[in-house]
Write a protein that holds these residues in place. Structure first.
Motif, PDB file in Angstrom:
ATOM      1  N   GLU A 115       0.832  -1.207   0.000  1.00  0.00           N
ATOM      2  CA  GLU A 115       0.000   0.000   0.000  1.00  0.00           C
ATOM      3  C   GLU A 115       0.865   1.255   0.000  1.00  0.00           C
ATOM      4  OE1 GLU A 115      -4.158   1.101   1.828  1.00  0.00           O
ATOM      5  OE2 GLU A 115      -2.647   1.107   3.411  1.00  0.00           O
ATOM      6  N   ARG A 160       0.673   4.332  -2.520  1.00  0.00           N
ATOM      7  CA  ARG A 160       0.607   5.746  -2.107  1.00  0.00           C
ATOM      8  C   ARG A 160       1.562   6.581  -2.951  1.00  0.00           C
ATOM      9  NH1 ARG A 160      -1.562   6.935   3.238  1.00  0.00           N
ATOM     10  NH2 ARG A 160      -0.670   9.012   2.970  1.00  0.00           N
ATOM     11  N   TYR A 202      -5.080  15.791  -5.887  1.00  0.00           N
ATOM     12  CA  TYR A 202      -5.567  14.902  -4.831  1.00  0.00           C
ATOM     13  C   TYR A 202      -6.961  15.319  -4.382  1.00  0.00           C
ATOM     14  CZ  TYR A 202      -6.437  13.237  -0.124  1.00  0.00           C
ATOM     15  OH  TYR A 202      -7.036  12.694   0.983  1.00  0.00           O
ATOM     16  N   MET A 229      -8.455   9.424   0.986  1.00  0.00           N
ATOM     17  CA  MET A 229      -7.275   8.730   0.484  1.00  0.00           C
ATOM     18  C   MET A 229      -7.650   7.389  -0.141  1.00  0.00           C
ATOM     19  SD  MET A 229      -4.115  10.067   0.950  1.00  0.00           S
ATOM     20  CE  MET A 229      -3.341  11.455   1.829  1.00  0.00           C
ATOM     21  N   PHE A 234      -6.540   6.215  -3.890  1.00  0.00           N
ATOM     22  CA  PHE A 234      -5.713   5.048  -4.204  1.00  0.00           C
ATOM     23  C   PHE A 234      -6.475   4.055  -5.086  1.00  0.00           C
ATOM     24  CE2 PHE A 234      -3.607   5.808   0.181  1.00  0.00           C
ATOM     25  CZ  PHE A 234      -2.897   6.874  -0.351  1.00  0.00           C
ATOM     26  N   THR A 269       3.280   8.700   7.564  1.00  0.00           N
ATOM     27  CA  THR A 269       2.972   8.545   6.140  1.00  0.00           C
ATOM     28  C   THR A 269       2.985   9.881   5.400  1.00  0.00           C
ATOM     29  OG1 THR A 269       0.616   8.552   6.711  1.00  0.00           O
ATOM     30  CG2 THR A 269       1.657   6.409   6.378  1.00  0.00           C
ATOM     31  N   ASP A 309       5.058  10.507   2.018  1.00  0.00           N
ATOM     32  CA  ASP A 309       4.500  11.002   0.761  1.00  0.00           C
ATOM     33  C   ASP A 309       5.355  12.107   0.153  1.00  0.00           C
ATOM     34  OD1 ASP A 309       2.355   9.277   0.981  1.00  0.00           O
ATOM     35  OD2 ASP A 309       1.013  10.755   1.869  1.00  0.00           O
ATOM     36  N   SER A 333      -5.327  13.793   5.873  1.00  0.00           N
ATOM     37  CA  SER A 333      -5.907  13.473   4.570  1.00  0.00           C
ATOM     38  C   SER A 333      -6.722  14.627   3.991  1.00  0.00           C
ATOM     39  CB  SER A 333      -6.793  12.222   4.672  1.00  0.00           C
ATOM     40  OG  SER A 333      -7.894  12.460   5.533  1.00  0.00           O
TER      41      SER A 333
END
Length: 453
Positions: free
Chosen positions: A229, A233, A245, A249, A253, A313, A317, A361
């Motif tokens: 995953e 990402r 975006y 999330m 994805f 995370t 990113d 997010s």
């Protein structure tokens, strides 16, 4: 029910009424967003034959291994012989032409194991723990009377198969609701089922990269596909960019998986190259500190420190995306300046800190953290010959090795990462960035000192 008709009634059976109404209003009003399904009552023998021919995948790699014991499996067979209605089996049709089990793996494996005579672990399957039909206790399938064998073979079980024409995001939502096992599948394990194909194979291959696993602190691939995953990402932001975006999330994805499900060789090679470029630079830049926060000290303890375990995370990113797009040679020539800028951002910019810790997010926070970091990195890499406003890392090393004492609080600086070089005469008052105007401090002390224009 015909094969290619939207079946809201089937969806409604899976969701609570209010959940279905919400989903219907949000997802089913668009003609391109529908679920198509085939409802039928096949015999166990027919399902067994399809499984033997490789057309029905009961235990694909996204599913749990067989966990039922012999007693629970035997009582399923007993229920079939007693004509007790069995729960619905949910299947999904994929682009590779196979049918995969969404919900019902344990039941089908129990039936197929009994017909074969042994379980997946090769242990013999003889009926055990029966409560009603005790005359069949201890018997294998072949040892049962022929009419009883036929009753098992021709036992019908209701199946609902979601067709390949169905909207992937809606199918994903339904899959999540059907995912009721003792150890529920996580979102990436579900994607591994729903979006099978070249792209799924590619991100799983990239997740095995030794340097990538090292950055994640893993010795081998994660059994729950968390590493896969993380590759997804990276790929989603690399292909769509943070500007495009859209929350949440999960859907961002999922859309990436749909878009590149049958990725071309050209796009595959581009992604591989970008991924390996990012991993290589980050390994040299941060090593085992990759994707972790750095915290400045406090009044009571000015010593800063790196987060030991928690993986961030949001930092993952921005680092993976930015270094996928930077020339490796330029990055290597500026590693220390980049690291200094990165730690400074983590310890002095409250907006950035909030964007990697709170509501991560949210679209505005995603854009904010990407743009703040990309600006700093571009300032360093756009002109490697430009004289920096900041002091060099080499000078910091010299001062630290000479005396690791903070010139503000007079305490020892325990780690060079927690050291900062401060202008004695402040920069905005005309102080020059030269060794004679430099002093070594804690990052915390430097950030906390009074600044007077």
């Amino acid at each position: 029910m015909s094969m290619n008709q939207p079946i809201n009634s089937v969806i409604k059976e899976i969701f609570f009424d209010e959940e279905f109404e919400e989903m219907e209003s949000e997802l089913l009003t668009n003609d391109s967003t529908k679920i198509y399904a085939d409802q039928s009552d096949p015999e166990i023998d027919g399902l067994y034959n399809r499984w033997e021919r490789g057309k029905l995948d009961v235990q694909p790699d996204f599913q749990r291994y067989f966990v039922w014991d012999i007693i629970k499996s035997s009582r399923l067979i007993e229920s079939a012989l007693l004509d007790i209605p069995l729960p619905v089996i949910y299947l999904t049709e994929e682009l590779d032409g196979k049918i995969y089990v969404i919900d019902g793996q344990q039941r089908l494996t129990a039936f197929f194991s009994f017909l074969k005579g042994y379980f997946p672990d090769n242990k013999n399957f003889k009926l055990s723990g029966l409560k009603v039909l005790k005359e069949y206790q201890g018997k294998s399938f072949k040892e049962l009377p022929e009419d009883i064998q036929d009753k098992i073979r021709y036992c019908q079980i209701r199946t609902i198969t979601f067709k390949k024409e169905s909207d992937p995001n809606l199918k994903f939502e339904i899959f999540e609701r059907l995912n009721t096992g003792s150890v529920p599948l996580n979102t990436q394990e579900i994607r591994n089922c729903i979006y099978r194909g070249k792209y799924n194979d590619l991100i799983r291959e990239l997740a095995k990269d030794p340097d990538f696993l090292s950055l994640l602190g893993l010795k081998s691939s994660d059994q729950r596909m968390k590493d896969v995953e993380l590759v997804l990402r990276f790929a989603a932001f690399y292909h769509s960019t943070y500007i495009n975006y859209k929350a949440p999330m999960k859907t961002f994805f999922n859309n990436e998986m749909v878009r590149f499900q049958n990725i071309s060789e050209y796009d595959s090679e581009l992604l591989k190259s970008a991924f390996k470029n990012a991993v290589s630079i980050i390994k040299s830049l941060l090593g085992d500190k990759a994707f972790k926060r750095y915290y400045k000290g406090t009044d009571k303890n000015p010593d800063g420190y790196w987060e030991k375990n928690r993986f961030n995370t949001s930092l993952y990113d921005i680092l993976m995306d930015s270094f996928a797009r930077v020339d490796k040679n330029i990055a290597y020539a500026n590693l220390e300046r980049i690291k200094e800028a990165y730690i400074t951002l983590l310890t002095t910019d409250d907006e950035f800190i909030d964007a990697i810790e709170k509501g991560t997010s949210q679209e505005r926070r995603v854009i904010l953290r990407f743009e703040k970091w990309r600006y700093l990195l571009s300032e360093i890499t756009k002109d490697t010959k430009k004289l920096p406003r900041c002091f060099s890392y080499e000078l910091k090393e010299q001062l630290y090795n000479a005396s690791p004492i903070c010139t503000i609080c007079k305490n020892r600086i325990l780690n060079i990462d927690d050291a900062a070089i401060d202008h004695i005469e402040q920069y905005w008052l005309g102080g020059q960035t030269i060794p004679e105007n430099a002093r070594l401090t804690h990052r915390y002390c430097n950030a906390s000192r009074p600044r007077k224009e």
